[in-house]
Design an enzyme around this catalytic site. Structure first.
Site, PDB file in Angstrom:
ATOM      1  N   ILE A   1       0.826  -1.210   0.000  1.00 54.08           N
ATOM      2  CA  ILE A   1       0.000   0.000   0.000  1.00 54.08           C
ATOM      3  C   ILE A   1       0.857   1.256   0.000  1.00 54.08           C
ATOM      4  O   ILE A   1       0.684   2.149  -0.838  1.00 54.08           O
ATOM      5  CB  ILE A   1      -0.957   0.008   1.211  1.00 54.08           C
TER       6      ILE A   1
ATOM      7  N   ASP B   1      12.776   1.238  13.528  1.00 57.71           N
ATOM      8  CA  ASP B   1      11.589   0.695  14.190  1.00 57.71           C
ATOM      9  C   ASP B   1      10.738   1.872  14.644  1.00 57.71           C
ATOM     10  O   ASP B   1      11.172   2.667  15.488  1.00 57.71           O
ATOM     11  CB  ASP B   1      12.005  -0.157  15.391  1.00 57.71           C
TER      12      ASP B   1
ATOM     13  N   LYS C   1       5.082  13.051  15.417  1.00 60.38           N
ATOM     14  CA  LYS C   1       5.823  13.854  16.392  1.00 60.38           C
ATOM     15  C   LYS C   1       7.208  14.218  15.865  1.00 60.38           C
ATOM     16  O   LYS C   1       7.648  15.370  15.973  1.00 60.38           O
ATOM     17  CB  LYS C   1       5.954  13.074  17.700  1.00 60.38           C
TER      18      LYS C   1
ATOM     19  N   SER D   1      -5.155   3.909   7.902  1.00 65.89           N
ATOM     20  CA  SER D   1      -6.069   3.302   8.863  1.00 65.89           C
ATOM     21  C   SER D   1      -6.740   2.077   8.238  1.00 65.89           C
ATOM     22  O   SER D   1      -6.183   1.415   7.365  1.00 65.89           O
ATOM     23  CB  SER D   1      -7.112   4.338   9.311  1.00 65.89           C
TER      24      SER D   1
ATOM     25  N   LYS E   1      -6.315   0.875  15.043  1.00 67.76           N
ATOM     26  CA  LYS E   1      -6.758   1.804  14.004  1.00 67.76           C
ATOM     27  C   LYS E   1      -7.766   2.817  14.542  1.00 67.76           C
ATOM     28  O   LYS E   1      -7.803   3.967  14.075  1.00 67.76           O
ATOM     29  CB  LYS E   1      -7.367   1.028  12.830  1.00 67.76           C
TER      30      LYS E   1
ATOM     31  N   ILE F   1      -8.199  -4.652  -0.919  1.00 71.12           N
ATOM     32  CA  ILE F   1      -7.390  -4.258  -2.069  1.00 71.12           C
ATOM     33  C   ILE F   1      -6.715  -5.495  -2.655  1.00 71.12           C
ATOM     34  O   ILE F   1      -5.950  -6.175  -1.970  1.00 71.12           O
ATOM     35  CB  ILE F   1      -6.334  -3.208  -1.673  1.00 71.12           C
TER      36      ILE F   1
END
EC number: 1.3.1.124
Length: 292
Positions: free
Chosen positions: A36, A85, A145, A162, A180, A209
């Site tokens: 994706i 990570d 952040k 999401s 999510k 998908i």
């Protein structure tokens, strides 16, 4: 690599978007080696954007970056940053620094690193639940952040990846549904808090998908045929559907769009997904009984 999941120059010549739409822009993408997020990045790069592909696996990350760079006019337009990570803020922060050192700024952020598997609640360990929440939700927080300083400068845009599993009860997906749901809440909060700074925050929620890692992992052999009955548009989604929606969110066409979850699922969630139904309820009953 399945070529059905990749893009080529036709995305520009036969598509909805002008070739230089994102010229001068820079994208920071976590999970960019996944199906994706890779196609999302391909779309941006084909339209003139430069991109940093951030991932844990060095080989996959470097291969993805190399493949995507072939789509760019500037072959130095894609940077691979491996061994990161997203659960570790310092590692993400360091990846941001490398991106800025290379490209000078960050305009777009795709928080797409994710983890998932099929497991019912009775067999889901606290550690397994925590792992998914940490990768998906904490990882998304860390990504946003770490990029905040640069987004303030560019008045940029964040897109969280999401899903729709938390819109209703989906068997064997309680862990990812919880994660999510948190991502959706975070995206909306950032839309409110960062909006005055000129920063937009949105989510994209892919449905079924075709030819993606997620569908192969979550769907049974008979899934595709039966799933179509649960999709109003009567087809599985394509990676191009995700690419087009991603371009829209980052484009000037969506300059007044923030705090939104763009669901790209052909209307499937309105009828209830078919995910997990091949095992429901027999597998759950057997699992629960064995725990007594």
């Amino acid at each position: 690599m399945n070529t059905a999941n990749t893009l080529d120059g036709k995305f520009v010549t036969e598509g909805s978007w002008r070739p230089d739409l994102f010229k001068g822009k820079v994208a920071f993408v976590t999970g960019g080696a996944g199906t994706i997020c890779r196609v999302q990045t391909e779309a941006l790069v084909l339209l003139g954007c430069k991109a940093a592909i951030v991932g844990r696996d060095q080989e996959r990350t470097e291969q993805a970056a190399k493949g995507i760079s072939q789509l760019a006019k500037d072959k130095d337009a894609v940077l691979a940053i491996a061994n990161v990570d997203v659960r570790n803020f310092e590692q993400v922060e360091n990846a941001v620094k490398k991106t800025v050192e290379k490209f000078g700024k960050i305009d777009f952020v795709i928080a797409g690193a994710a983890g998932n598997f099929v497991c019912d609640f009775a067999n889901l360990s606290p550690n397994a639940f925590k792992s998914v929440v940490d990768i998906d939700l904490l990882g998304s927080f860390n990504t946003a952040k770490a990029c905040l300083k640069e987004l303030k400068k560019s008045k940029g845009s964040i897109l969280f990846v999401s899903a729709t599993f938390h819109y209703y009860g989906v068997p064997f997906q309680g862990h990812v549904g919880a994660a999510k749901a948190g991502i959706d809440a975070l995206a909306k909060n950032l839309a409110v808090e960062l909006g005055p700074l000129g920063i937009r925050s949105n989510c994209i929620a892919p449905g079924a998908i075709d030819n993606t890692e997620g569908l192969k992992r979550l769907a049974g052999k008979k899934y595709k045929e039966k799933a179509l009955a649960k999709i109003p548009l009567q087809r599985l989604g394509s990676t191009r559907d995700i690419a087009e929606s991603t371009v829209y969110i980052f484009s000037p066409a969506a300059s007044y769009v923030t705090g939104t979850v763009l669901v790209v699922d052909g209307g499937m969630w309105h009828l209830g997904t078919y995910f997990g139904h091949e095992l429901y309820p027999e597998a759950l009953i057997k699992s629960m009984t064995s725990k007594l």
